[in-house]
Design an enzyme around this catalytic site. Sequence first.
Site, PDB file in Angstrom:
ATOM      1  N   HIS A 309       0.832  -1.221   0.000  1.00  0.00           N
ATOM      2  CA  HIS A 309       0.000   0.000   0.000  1.00  0.00           C
ATOM      3  C   HIS A 309       0.861   1.264   0.000  1.00  0.00           C
ATOM      4  O   HIS A 309       1.943   1.262  -0.551  1.00  0.00           O
ATOM      5  CB  HIS A 309      -0.989  -0.049   1.167  1.00  0.00           C
ATOM      6  CG  HIS A 309      -1.681  -1.377   1.250  1.00  0.00           C
ATOM      7  ND1 HIS A 309      -2.743  -1.712   0.451  1.00  0.00           N
ATOM      8  CD2 HIS A 309      -1.402  -2.496   1.995  1.00  0.00           C
ATOM      9  CE1 HIS A 309      -3.117  -2.965   0.710  1.00  0.00           C
ATOM     10  NE2 HIS A 309      -2.314  -3.464   1.638  1.00  0.00           N
ATOM     11  N   GLU A 323      -2.219   0.113   7.896  1.00  0.00           N
ATOM     12  CA  GLU A 323      -1.356  -0.977   7.434  1.00  0.00           C
ATOM     13  C   GLU A 323      -0.111  -0.453   6.724  1.00  0.00           C
ATOM     14  O   GLU A 323       0.991  -0.979   6.894  1.00  0.00           O
ATOM     15  CB  GLU A 323      -2.155  -1.891   6.483  1.00  0.00           C
ATOM     16  CG  GLU A 323      -1.347  -3.064   5.945  1.00  0.00           C
ATOM     17  CD  GLU A 323      -2.096  -3.840   4.863  1.00  0.00           C
ATOM     18  OE1 GLU A 323      -3.300  -3.576   4.661  1.00  0.00           O
ATOM     19  OE2 GLU A 323      -1.472  -4.696   4.216  1.00  0.00           O
ATOM     20  N   HIS A 376       2.703  -7.034   4.461  1.00  0.00           N
ATOM     21  CA  HIS A 376       1.338  -6.538   4.690  1.00  0.00           C
ATOM     22  C   HIS A 376       0.884  -6.866   6.106  1.00  0.00           C
ATOM     23  O   HIS A 376       1.517  -7.645   6.815  1.00  0.00           O
ATOM     24  CB  HIS A 376       0.360  -7.209   3.704  1.00  0.00           C
ATOM     25  CG  HIS A 376       0.546  -6.752   2.299  1.00  0.00           C
ATOM     26  ND1 HIS A 376      -0.329  -5.897   1.671  1.00  0.00           N
ATOM     27  CD2 HIS A 376       1.534  -7.021   1.400  1.00  0.00           C
ATOM     28  CE1 HIS A 376       0.100  -5.669   0.437  1.00  0.00           C
ATOM     29  NE2 HIS A 376       1.228  -6.337   0.241  1.00  0.00           N
ATOM     30  N   GLU A 444       1.598 -11.696   5.523  1.00  0.00           N
ATOM     31  CA  GLU A 444       0.596 -10.992   6.337  1.00  0.00           C
ATOM     32  C   GLU A 444       1.042 -11.178   7.778  1.00  0.00           C
ATOM     33  O   GLU A 444       0.895 -12.251   8.364  1.00  0.00           O
ATOM     34  CB  GLU A 444      -0.803 -11.598   6.121  1.00  0.00           C
ATOM     35  CG  GLU A 444      -1.352 -11.462   4.704  1.00  0.00           C
ATOM     36  CD  GLU A 444      -1.941 -10.083   4.399  1.00  0.00           C
ATOM     37  OE1 GLU A 444      -1.821  -9.168   5.250  1.00  0.00           O
ATOM     38  OE2 GLU A 444      -2.502  -9.921   3.305  1.00  0.00           O
TER      39      GLU A 444
HETATM   40 ZN   LIG Z   1      -2.235  -5.319   2.448  1.00  0.00          ZN
END
Ligand SMILES: [Zn+2]
Length: 480
Positions: A309, A323, A376, A444
């Site tokens: 992002h 995030e 992430h 993640e």
């Molecule tokens: Zn993400």
Amino acid sequence: MFLKKWIIILGLLLLASFCGFPSKALAGQVFDDVPPTHEAYEYINYLESMGVIKGYTENGRRIFRLADPVTRGQAAKMVVIGAGYEPLKVSRSSFVDVDPAKNPELSGYVERAASLGLFDNITDNRFKPYTNLTRGEMSKVIAKAFKLDIEQYASHPSPFCDIPADHPYFKYINALYYNGIAQGSNGKFNPDSHLTRTQFALLVARTMNSQFRLDVKPVNQNACVPEKTDTIGRATVNNLHVRSAASGSAPTIGKLNRGDQVYVISINGWWAKINYKGSVGYTHKSYLKLLNQSGSKVKNRIIVLDPGHGGTDPGATKGSYQEKQIALAVANVVKQKLEKDGATVYMTRTGDTYPSLQDRVDFAHEHYAEVFVSIHANSSTSSSAKGTETYYSITANDNELEDYALATSINNEIVKQAKMVNRGVKRADFYVIRHSVFPSVLVELGFISNGEDLSKLIDSNYQQIFGNAIYQGIVNYYSK
Ligand SMILES: [Zn+2]
């Protein structure tokens, strides 16, 4: 009548030789110490006739001083004259060790040579005119002064075992070799050695006059294949083509299967130059796991980190927590740790910007990534969902076993070090990992939507732990 004249001349010559006339007058000998029998006789006389060298006068005799090392100042003078440049007169020297008032001749040649960018190793405004020239420096001095076709041979193989492709003088030395000017000795160029005035004169004469050029022999690339190197490449796929040159259209000289090991000589772009059964071969480096045999496991590895992002895209959010900030903070830790170990690390973003997914993929390819790790944080509508999961992709990818190994290695370290719930390694064709053949994974770290995970994700100590875990996961991957 003519015949008679010739007989007289011959008679005089005969007489002259008996009377002890110096034979040099007849043979054109210029320097007392360069007799016609000397191997460089022709070259040195040629340079003298062209005004490139004058030698020294000692007790009324002209001598060349064949065995003296050539200095940077002498080399500057010879190439400036030889290549047809004028000395550059200055009132104020560019160099603290060349005084135009005391030594105007030297100053003129040195200033001209420097203005042409011929000489390296100018430090603290010192030209070092009385320092001996190295053979490496010589290659650039001659190639540039005489405007040899330097770029034309820049990607040709070097005939010299001591000149790897990343040697600073590689292309200049190649220009000398492929133009028939220098041949080195016993397969070596000895770039750090000095050279005598005779050797330098030979090289300049060959450069100036094509009659003196040497025959250029084809380069046997296998003459200096190192038996061992510091990096082993282990094939990650079956039927990996080994080619005779760094090109997908070059002939195949053999094949490797998954697990086969070869010594890697060098890497250039996507191509690994390897020792294939004693010969030089080339393979696509993405299908070799590169294993350092000494020092850090990640030294020289090219690793692209992708903090997810950024910019207008905050990623998952919880209150004011975003995030994109977590991903960047953790990526920075990974980068710093990898670099400390000698890895080359590139980040798809270093600030709060948004590169598109395609930008990120392109970025990794532009930098010839060897592994790619996208970072992430997760989110769920269920606040009870928590833990770490790592994704790999097998779309259009022969390297799935490596993707899986890297994902597992990183996931395990995060679970262990940050004491996270292990949600496992999963397959998903996320955009940033499905377009590359080099091992690419998406991590993640934890769930921003879960209270326990969130408290770790936003904690700077835990960000250090997450970063260290990813770093360790990459190191472990390269340790197996
Ligand atoms: Zn993400």
